[in-house]
Design a protein around this motif. Structure first.
Motif, PDB file in Angstrom:
ATOM      1  N   LYS A 615       0.815  -1.216   0.000  1.00 56.39           N
ATOM      2  CA  LYS A 615       0.000   0.000   0.000  1.00 56.39           C
ATOM      3  C   LYS A 615       0.849   1.267   0.000  1.00 56.39           C
ATOM      4  N   ASP A 616       1.892   1.315   0.829  1.00 58.18           N
ATOM      5  CA  ASP A 616       2.688   2.545   0.906  1.00 58.18           C
ATOM      6  C   ASP A 616       3.389   2.834  -0.411  1.00 58.18           C
ATOM      7  N   ALA A 617       3.916   1.780  -1.073  1.00 59.13           N
ATOM      8  CA  ALA A 617       4.578   1.973  -2.365  1.00 59.13           C
ATOM      9  C   ALA A 617       3.567   2.393  -3.436  1.00 59.13           C
ATOM     10  N   TYR A 618       2.393   1.778  -3.402  1.00 55.97           N
ATOM     11  CA  TYR A 618       1.331   2.118  -4.358  1.00 55.97           C
ATOM     12  C   TYR A 618       0.951   3.589  -4.250  1.00 55.97           C
ATOM     13  N   GLU A 619       0.720   4.044  -3.055  1.00 52.78           N
ATOM     14  CA  GLU A 619       0.278   5.425  -2.859  1.00 52.78           C
ATOM     15  C   GLU A 619       1.362   6.421  -3.234  1.00 52.78           C
ATOM     16  N   TYR A 620       2.640   6.071  -2.951  1.00 50.64           N
ATOM     17  CA  TYR A 620       3.716   6.998  -3.266  1.00 50.64           C
ATOM     18  C   TYR A 620       3.919   7.110  -4.777  1.00 50.64           C
ATOM     19  N   MET A 621       3.978   5.959  -5.471  1.00 48.68           N
ATOM     20  CA  MET A 621       4.212   6.045  -6.918  1.00 48.68           C
ATOM     21  C   MET A 621       3.001   6.626  -7.642  1.00 48.68           C
ATOM     22  N   LYS A 622       1.798   6.409  -7.125  1.00 45.92           N
ATOM     23  CA  LYS A 622       0.627   7.014  -7.751  1.00 45.92           C
ATOM     24  C   LYS A 622       0.662   8.537  -7.600  1.00 45.92           C
ATOM     25  N   SER A 623       1.324   9.014  -6.546  1.00 48.67           N
ATOM     26  CA  SER A 623       1.367  10.463  -6.324  1.00 48.67           C
ATOM     27  C   SER A 623       2.263  11.182  -7.330  1.00 48.67           C
ATOM     28  N   TYR A 624       3.146  10.444  -8.043  1.00 45.72           N
ATOM     29  CA  TYR A 624       4.001  11.106  -9.030  1.00 45.72           C
ATOM     30  C   TYR A 624       3.889  10.516 -10.431  1.00 45.72           C
ATOM     31  N   SER A 625       3.289   9.341 -10.583  1.00 42.34           N
ATOM     32  CA  SER A 625       3.188   8.707 -11.893  1.00 42.34           C
ATOM     33  C   SER A 625       2.582   9.695 -12.899  1.00 42.34           C
ATOM     34  N   PRO A 626       3.302  10.057 -13.961  1.00 41.49           N
ATOM     35  CA  PRO A 626       2.826  11.100 -14.876  1.00 41.49           C
ATOM     36  C   PRO A 626       1.436  10.856 -15.436  1.00 41.49           C
ATOM     37  N   TYR A 627       1.159   9.619 -15.866  1.00 42.22           N
ATOM     38  CA  TYR A 627      -0.129   9.319 -16.482  1.00 42.22           C
ATOM     39  C   TYR A 627      -1.275   9.496 -15.488  1.00 42.22           C
ATOM     40  N   ASP A 628      -1.043   9.123 -14.234  1.00 40.83           N
ATOM     41  CA  ASP A 628      -2.081   9.219 -13.211  1.00 40.83           C
ATOM     42  C   ASP A 628      -2.294  10.639 -12.710  1.00 40.83           C
ATOM     43  N   ASN A 629      -1.414  11.549 -13.079  1.00 39.57           N
ATOM     44  CA  ASN A 629      -1.499  12.910 -12.552  1.00 39.57           C
ATOM     45  C   ASN A 629      -1.723  13.971 -13.618  1.00 39.57           C
ATOM     46  N   VAL A 630      -2.130  13.553 -14.800  1.00 44.36           N
ATOM     47  CA  VAL A 630      -2.514  14.522 -15.819  1.00 44.36           C
ATOM     48  C   VAL A 630      -3.849  15.150 -15.398  1.00 44.36           C
ATOM     49  N   VAL A 631      -3.901  16.475 -15.381  1.00 43.66           N
ATOM     50  CA  VAL A 631      -5.117  17.186 -14.974  1.00 43.66           C
ATOM     51  C   VAL A 631      -5.405  18.307 -15.977  1.00 43.66           C
ATOM     52  N   LYS A 632      -6.546  18.922 -15.819  1.00 42.16           N
ATOM     53  CA  LYS A 632      -6.916  20.024 -16.700  1.00 42.16           C
ATOM     54  C   LYS A 632      -6.079  21.257 -16.363  1.00 42.16           C
ATOM     55  N   LYS A 633      -5.078  21.531 -17.179  1.00 43.34           N
ATOM     56  CA  LYS A 633      -4.257  22.728 -17.026  1.00 43.34           C
ATOM     57  C   LYS A 633      -3.417  22.898 -18.279  1.00 43.34           C
ATOM     58  N   ALA A 634      -2.687  23.992 -18.328  1.00 50.69           N
ATOM     59  CA  ALA A 634      -1.836  24.274 -19.484  1.00 50.69           C
ATOM     60  C   ALA A 634      -0.518  23.514 -19.358  1.00 50.69           C
ATOM     61  N   TYR A 635      -0.110  22.896 -20.448  1.00 50.27           N
ATOM     62  CA  TYR A 635       1.162  22.176 -20.503  1.00 50.27           C
ATOM     63  C   TYR A 635       2.062  22.843 -21.544  1.00 50.27           C
ATOM     64  N   PRO A 636       3.376  22.650 -21.430  1.00 48.29           N
ATOM     65  CA  PRO A 636       4.281  23.248 -22.427  1.00 48.29           C
ATOM     66  C   PRO A 636       4.197  22.518 -23.765  1.00 48.29           C
ATOM     67  N   ASN A 637       4.840  23.067 -24.770  1.00 48.85           N
ATOM     68  CA  ASN A 637       4.994  22.360 -26.042  1.00 48.85           C
ATOM     69  C   ASN A 637       5.736  21.055 -25.789  1.00 48.85           C
ATOM     70  N   MET A 638       5.255  19.969 -26.405  1.00 49.62           N
ATOM     71  CA  MET A 638       5.852  18.669 -26.116  1.00 49.62           C
ATOM     72  C   MET A 638       6.002  17.818 -27.372  1.00 49.62           C
ATOM     73  N   LEU A 639       7.156  17.148 -27.466  1.00 46.84           N
ATOM     74  CA  LEU A 639       7.402  16.126 -28.481  1.00 46.84           C
ATOM     75  C   LEU A 639       7.666  14.823 -27.746  1.00 46.84           C
ATOM     76  N   VAL A 640       6.868  13.805 -28.039  1.00 44.74           N
ATOM     77  CA  VAL A 640       6.978  12.503 -27.387  1.00 44.74           C
ATOM     78  C   VAL A 640       7.308  11.472 -28.461  1.00 44.74           C
ATOM     79  N   THR A 641       8.339  10.665 -28.237  1.00 45.73           N
ATOM     80  CA  THR A 641       8.739   9.662 -29.223  1.00 45.73           C
ATOM     81  C   THR A 641       8.718   8.275 -28.604  1.00 45.73           C
ATOM     82  N   THR A 642       8.474   7.268 -29.455  1.00 44.80           N
ATOM     83  CA  THR A 642       8.454   5.885 -28.994  1.00 44.80           C
ATOM     84  C   THR A 642       8.735   4.967 -30.175  1.00 44.80           C
ATOM     85  N   GLY A 643       8.854   3.669 -29.899  1.00 42.73           N
ATOM     86  CA  GLY A 643       9.055   2.660 -30.933  1.00 42.73           C
ATOM     87  C   GLY A 643       8.039   1.550 -30.753  1.00 42.73           C
TER      88      GLY A 643
END
Length: 709
Positions: A615-643
């Motif tokens: 539980k403690d590890a779950y709650e801590y990583m959820k508090s910073y995991s980028p996907y779980d913390n996307v909210v309605k606000k302004a974000y900078p210009n972004m380029l995301v790459t993958t394979g």
């Protein structure tokens, strides 16, 4: 040359303007919108998470492929104003590379080995000469011929048999890092029928010239889970497993000691390791455990003469060096050779018959310490730059007085030296030739220290071209990683010249989570201290602004893989600080990935990120995991790459992240996703194809800065 900044002319009658937002509006292009399909995860610790883009995980679904292709098309469209510039950037990057090139030869077991590149060719040609450099050339492998007809082709683990007649090597044609081992007869040129699939690509010959030890991968998780033994000519399906790692948080590997006396099996997790060894003359024998694994105890071994040498953190946070007799390898028999030091990290050793070279790190910088094993006298090599990289290179022969080492810095091209440990004379064997007239004297490198919120001093390595004005108006790209104890070195890149010559400064934030300042630096940036990594990076950005190297309107950030996690975290925490962000193959869906033991690397990384089943590890990583913390606000210009075939960070993590950002962000800044449909974690294969990725990244940065040539 000073940066040329002029308005950009768009290919779709786009009027010149100063912001990416207006450019996007003028283009009137609608970004792809991913379908939302509700997926509810089973409750854990009383928490239920919903992922509406989970369906993007289905790699073979035509709908997924169509979405990724639509994103690629959108990226091309949005960057169409700099399409021609991007192509010129690629040619510029390629133009600095000496196409016909050759590595510095090294001597091994009666042969001189080297690698050469042919003009216009993507892949290396591996060669050797018998006895001396003046002998006729023998081509071991010509990867250009082997790669014909493949969109991706990678060769690893070249390993010549002790009698010099055979070479084993691994091939990956998908970019999934699942290699098939082949064996070639170097006398006839014939490819033997032996083909061992689903391996790491590396292998180790026993001294009988017919037995190969190799590492097999789990077919789904890709964990390196077992060591098998193959007899030439036998069916690989019948190969005997000589070691299976039962603990799914561990991986395993195999190698031969530099002395060529022992076959050694290593097994390790983030915080613990264990070794087994076998007489290389007796491949059918039984491996002996060197010392049983212990919680939070790491050690590495090598052999010389009548002793094994052990680099370990046993009662030594920054590691120390021990020795032990060949027949008494347990910890109780270890005798200290180099003690633990609180201000010096002992990173490794290179053994010679009469010398030992110790790789150390002090104040964030690498050091090479030469010890005469007969007299006990020692000295350090002097490098004389404020930020640099020095490392032990290829030294396969024990009975040598020459140390081959590499050196580079943010301004010094990659250099190979031979150092006579007897006479203390060094000889530059080769320095990377940068075509186009590069002069290191035209560039300046600095080493700075930013102060983190908790008072910790964080090193920053910086380079820019002379004439760069510290007036807060110049563009700066800040790079970071900060995971796994990987130290990010201030190395030279000829590609970077394209940034510096157009007015950019380039900086590396040596944040916690790496190991630049010792083992504690790593421990202070992992598990329940992971957020130090993110706040350190933000504090480095703030410091560079405060010192007038740049401003928020001109500060850019970049990171890849776990450094992509860093990018995801800092845009959630401080989206206002960055004009633009490049997240390459980013690990951004931390909770979902760490809860899925079927995904490659998950179980082996519980000691890095935590086990979310707790539980403690779950709650801590959820508090910073980028996907779980996307909210309605302004974000900078972004380029995301993958394979598409990425085995380290699955393509669907960045794809889902971008889809969610598109849904939630309140700005009109650029958000671009580029998926290489033929590659994986390392990008395209070949020395020129990979430059297209760099050209894309630079075009994105220059587009935002209004730099068009």
């Amino acid at each position: 040359m000073k940066a040329t900044i002029i308005p950009l002319m768009a290919a779709v009658t786009l009027a010149a303007c100063n912001t990416a937002e207006k450019k996007q509006e003028k283009m009137n292009v609608t970004p792809p919108v991913a379908e939302k399909i509700r997926h509810e995860f089973p409750a854990i610790h009383g928490d239920v998470r919903v992922d509406e883009y989970y369906w993007l995980k289905e790699r073979d679904d035509p709908k997924v492929i169509a979405y990724l292709q639509a994103e690629n098309k959108y990226t091309d469209t949005m960057l169409s104003p700099v399409k021609e510039f991007r192509e010129k950037l690629y040619e510029e990057l390629k133009g600095r590379i000496k196409e016909k090139d050759e590595s510095v030869p090294y001597f091994l077991n009666g042969y001189v080995y080297y690698t050469r590149y042919e003009e216009g060719k993507e892949y290396p040609v591996y060669c050797r000469k018998k006895g001396s450099e003046s002998a006729p050339e023998e081509v071991v492998l010509n990867v250009n011929d082997m790669a014909k007809g493949y969109a991706f082709y990678n060769v690893v683990g070249l390993n010549v048999s002790p009698d010099n007649k055979l070479v084993a090597y691994g091939v990956d044609t998908v970019s999934r890092r699942k290699y098939t081992i082949h064996v070639k007869d170097l006398e006839t040129g014939e490819l033997l029928p032996d083909a061992i699939a689903n391996t790491t690509g590396g292998s180790t010959w026993a001294n009988d010239n017919k037995t190969l030890f190799y590492t097999r991968k789990n077919d789904s998780t890709l964990r390196s889970e077992s060591i098998s033994k193959h007899l030439l000519g036998a069916d690989p399906k019948a190969d005997k497993v000589v070691f299976f790692e039962k603990d799914d948080t561990y991986s395993t590997w195999v190698y031969k000691s530099k002395s060529r006396k022992y076959i050694i099996i290593g097994s390790g997790s983030t915080l613990s390791s264990e070794y087994r060894y076998l007489d290389a003359d007796r491949p059918d024998g039984t491996f002996n455990v060197f010392h049983p694994r212990e919680k939070d105890m790491l050690y590495d071994i090598d052999h010389r003469g009548d002793k094994f040498y052990v680099v370990t953190n046993y009662n030594a946070k920054n590691f120390r060096l021990m020795e032990t007799p060949l027949d008494k390898t347990g910890k109780d028999n270890w005798k200290e050779v180099i003690p633990h030091r609180t201000d010096v990290l002992l990173e490794g050793i290179e053994l010679f018959s009469n010398y030992m070279v110790v790789s150390e790190r002090k104040n964030g910088l690498s050091q090479l310490r030469i010890i005469n094993s007969l007299s006990g006298q020692e000295h350090y090599l002097d490098f004389g730059e404020p930020a640099y990289v020095a490392y032990v290179s290829t030294n396969p022969e024990m009975d040598s007085k020459q140390l081959r080492y590499g050196y580079t810095s943010l301004t010094t091209p990659n250099s190979t030296f031979d150092y006579n440990m007897d006479t203390k004379e060094k000889e530059l064997k080769k320095q990377q030739e940068v075509l186009g007239g590069y002069d290191p004297k035209n560039y300046v490198t600095e080493r700075l220290f930013a102060t983190a919120a908790d008072g910790t001093r964080v090193p920053v390595s910086l380079v820019y071209k002379k004439g760069f004005e510290k007036n807060g108006q110049q563009p700066l790209l800040l790079y970071g990683y900060g995971s796994y104890g990987n130290s990010i070195e201030p190395f030279f890149s000829s590609n970077r010249i394209s940034l510096l010559d157009r007015g950019f400064a380039y900086a590396i934030a040596h944040i916690r989570g790496g190991q630049e300042m010792g083992r504690q630096w790593y421990e202070d940036g992992k598990m329940f201290k992971k957020k130090n990594t993110f706040t350190d990076f933000i504090d480095c950005g703030e410091y560079l602004i405060k010192e007038k190297y740049t401003s928020r309107e001109h500060l850019y950030a970049m990171g890849g893989s776990a450094g992509g996690l860093l990018m995801g975290a800092v845009v959630n925490m401080r989206p206002d600080l960055w004009k633009g962000v490049i997240a390459a193959v980013p690990f951004v869906d931390v909770v979902t990935t760490m809860l899925d033991a079927s995904i490659p690397l998950t179980t082996s990384e519980y000691d890095e990120w935590g086990n979310p089943n707790n539980k403690d590890a779950y709650e801590y990583m959820k508090s910073y995991s980028p996907y779980d913390n996307v909210v309605k606000k302004a974000y900078p210009n972004m380029l995301v790459t993958t394979g598409l075939h990425d085995s380290q960070v699955q393509y669907f993590e960045p794809a889902k992240w971008v889809a969610k950002l598109r849904e939630m962000k309140t700005d009109s800044n650029l958000l671009l996703l580029e998926t290489n449909m033929d590659a994986g974690h390392g990008g395209a294969s070949g020395r020129f194809k990979a430059l297209k990725d760099v050209a894309l990244q630079y075009a994105f940065l220059f587009y935002l800065e209004g730099i068009s040539k």
